[in-house]
Scaffold this motif. Structure first.
Motif, PDB file in Angstrom:
ATOM      1  N   CYS A  55       0.828  -1.205   0.000  1.00  0.00           N
ATOM      2  CA  CYS A  55       0.000   0.000   0.000  1.00  0.00           C
ATOM      3  C   CYS A  55       0.862   1.255   0.000  1.00  0.00           C
ATOM      4  O   CYS A  55       0.541   2.244  -0.674  1.00  0.00           O
ATOM      5  CB  CYS A  55      -0.931  -0.007   1.212  1.00  0.00           C
ATOM      6  N   TRP A  56       1.972   1.220   0.750  1.00  0.00           N
ATOM      7  CA  TRP A  56       2.847   2.391   0.805  1.00  0.00           C
ATOM      8  C   TRP A  56       3.495   2.647  -0.557  1.00  0.00           C
ATOM      9  O   TRP A  56       3.490   3.777  -1.056  1.00  0.00           O
ATOM     10  CB  TRP A  56       3.925   2.199   1.867  1.00  0.00           C
ATOM     11  N   ALA A  57       4.032   1.608  -1.177  1.00  0.00           N
ATOM     12  CA  ALA A  57       4.678   1.770  -2.477  1.00  0.00           C
ATOM     13  C   ALA A  57       3.674   2.216  -3.537  1.00  0.00           C
ATOM     14  O   ALA A  57       4.013   3.005  -4.434  1.00  0.00           O
ATOM     15  CB  ALA A  57       5.346   0.461  -2.896  1.00  0.00           C
ATOM     16  N   THR A  58       2.444   1.747  -3.450  1.00  0.00           N
ATOM     17  CA  THR A  58       1.423   2.152  -4.406  1.00  0.00           C
ATOM     18  C   THR A  58       1.071   3.621  -4.231  1.00  0.00           C
ATOM     19  O   THR A  58       0.891   4.357  -5.213  1.00  0.00           O
ATOM     20  CB  THR A  58       0.172   1.276  -4.259  1.00  0.00           C
ATOM     21  N   ALA A  59       0.987   4.073  -2.991  1.00  0.00           N
ATOM     22  CA  ALA A  59       0.727   5.492  -2.744  1.00  0.00           C
ATOM     23  C   ALA A  59       1.877   6.346  -3.270  1.00  0.00           C
ATOM     24  O   ALA A  59       1.659   7.421  -3.846  1.00  0.00           O
ATOM     25  CB  ALA A  59       0.503   5.738  -1.258  1.00  0.00           C
ATOM     26  N   GLU A  60       3.113   5.880  -3.096  1.00  0.00           N
ATOM     27  CA  GLU A  60       4.260   6.600  -3.655  1.00  0.00           C
ATOM     28  C   GLU A  60       4.165   6.656  -5.175  1.00  0.00           C
ATOM     29  O   GLU A  60       4.526   7.669  -5.791  1.00  0.00           O
ATOM     30  CB  GLU A  60       5.569   5.930  -3.244  1.00  0.00           C
ATOM     31  N   GLU A  99       8.936   7.523   7.904  1.00  0.00           N
ATOM     32  CA  GLU A  99       8.707   8.001   9.268  1.00  0.00           C
ATOM     33  C   GLU A  99       7.652   9.109   9.321  1.00  0.00           C
ATOM     34  O   GLU A  99       7.144   9.431  10.405  1.00  0.00           O
ATOM     35  CB  GLU A  99      10.017   8.501   9.882  1.00  0.00           C
ATOM     36  N   ALA A 100       7.304   9.675   8.166  1.00  0.00           N
ATOM     37  CA  ALA A 100       6.236  10.670   8.137  1.00  0.00           C
ATOM     38  C   ALA A 100       4.871  10.042   8.370  1.00  0.00           C
ATOM     39  O   ALA A 100       3.916  10.738   8.740  1.00  0.00           O
ATOM     40  CB  ALA A 100       6.242  11.414   6.810  1.00  0.00           C
ATOM     41  N   GLU A 107      -0.515  14.351   3.220  1.00  0.00           N
ATOM     42  CA  GLU A 107      -0.082  15.703   2.867  1.00  0.00           C
ATOM     43  C   GLU A 107       0.595  15.727   1.504  1.00  0.00           C
ATOM     44  O   GLU A 107       0.374  16.646   0.700  1.00  0.00           O
ATOM     45  CB  GLU A 107       0.871  16.238   3.932  1.00  0.00           C
ATOM     46  N   VAL A 108       1.423  14.726   1.226  1.00  0.00           N
ATOM     47  CA  VAL A 108       2.116  14.683  -0.058  1.00  0.00           C
ATOM     48  C   VAL A 108       1.135  14.435  -1.193  1.00  0.00           C
ATOM     49  O   VAL A 108       1.262  15.017  -2.281  1.00  0.00           O
ATOM     50  CB  VAL A 108       3.230  13.615  -0.034  1.00  0.00           C
TER      51      VAL A 108
END
Length: 221
Positions: A55-60, A99-100, A107-108
């Motif tokens: 999920c994190w890599a997809t959001a990136e 860590e954000a 926010e990004v």
């Protein structure tokens, strides 16, 4: 973060497609930012729906697409993407500090949406820039950014919650008209969000098998 009212568009009148606007990009980004902001950080290690990324890599990846599209509209290159690369030479140039946490990712996402919206709004309709799926205009890049947000946002939220959310109908209808001109006639009376999920190879529809190959048409019409 509170959802914006623009796409509380459950009534049929809102499904009449119109131009894709900079505010549509902002609304899509807010939809996804609101969806990811309050989940536990560890949940982002889960697989994002049917894709192979977390999920994190997809959001990136969504952030990277928003940045790349904004740069294309700003620079207007006609033959290729602008020659940018990540710190290790990889194609994706946007990475969010883990860590954000989810709040930082939200926010990004909002900032990426605002950046693309601002560039789309600053360019005339006659502007053109390269995309591998066809030379496109500012509205086309807005629509492509929204598809990335909505479709991958659905992947992310399915990974985080175990349930794939419904997509905003008005946004879905507008990007379908702009980017998927050859949809079967049988999709016309179906919910636009469901059609967008099918068009991007993530589901079946009545009488229509799941797509194993697909692409949008970025060219100007």
């Amino acid at each position: 973060m509170s959802a914006q009212p623009e796409d509380a568009d459950l009534s049929p009148v809102c499904l009449v497609p119109g131009p894709v606007t900079p505010d549509d990009v902002r609304t899509a980004a807010r939809w996804l930012a609101d969806g990811v902001a309050h989940h536990p950080d560890a949940a982002f290690d889960a697989q994002a729906g049917p894709v192979r990324w977390s999920c994190w890599a997809t959001a990136e990846h969504v952030v990277d697409d928003l940045l790349a599209y904004a740069l294309q509209v700003a620079g207007l290159p006609l033959l290729d993407y602008l020659p940018l690369a990540g710190p290790k030479g990889e194609d994706e140039i946007a990475h969010v500090k883990r860590e954000a946490g989810p709040a930082g990712m939200a926010e990004v996402l909002l900032a990426g949406g605002e950046l693309l919206a601002a560039q789309v709004g600053a360019r005339p309709d006659t502007a053109r820039a390269y995309h591998p799926y066809g030379l496109s205009d500012p509205e086309g890049f807005a629509a492509m950014g929204i598809v990335e947000i909505l479709v991958h946002g659905r992947d992310i939220l399915e990974g985080l919650t175990g349930v794939a959310p419904s997509l905003p109908e008005g946004l879905s209808a507008r990007v379908l008209v702009r980017l998927f001109p050859d949809l079967p006639d049988s999709t016309r009376d179906l919910p636009a969000g469901e059609v967008l999920v099918w068009a991007t190879g993530r589901s079946e529809l009545p009488g229509l098998a799941r797509r194993t190959r697909w692409r949008w048409d970025a060219t100007v019409r």
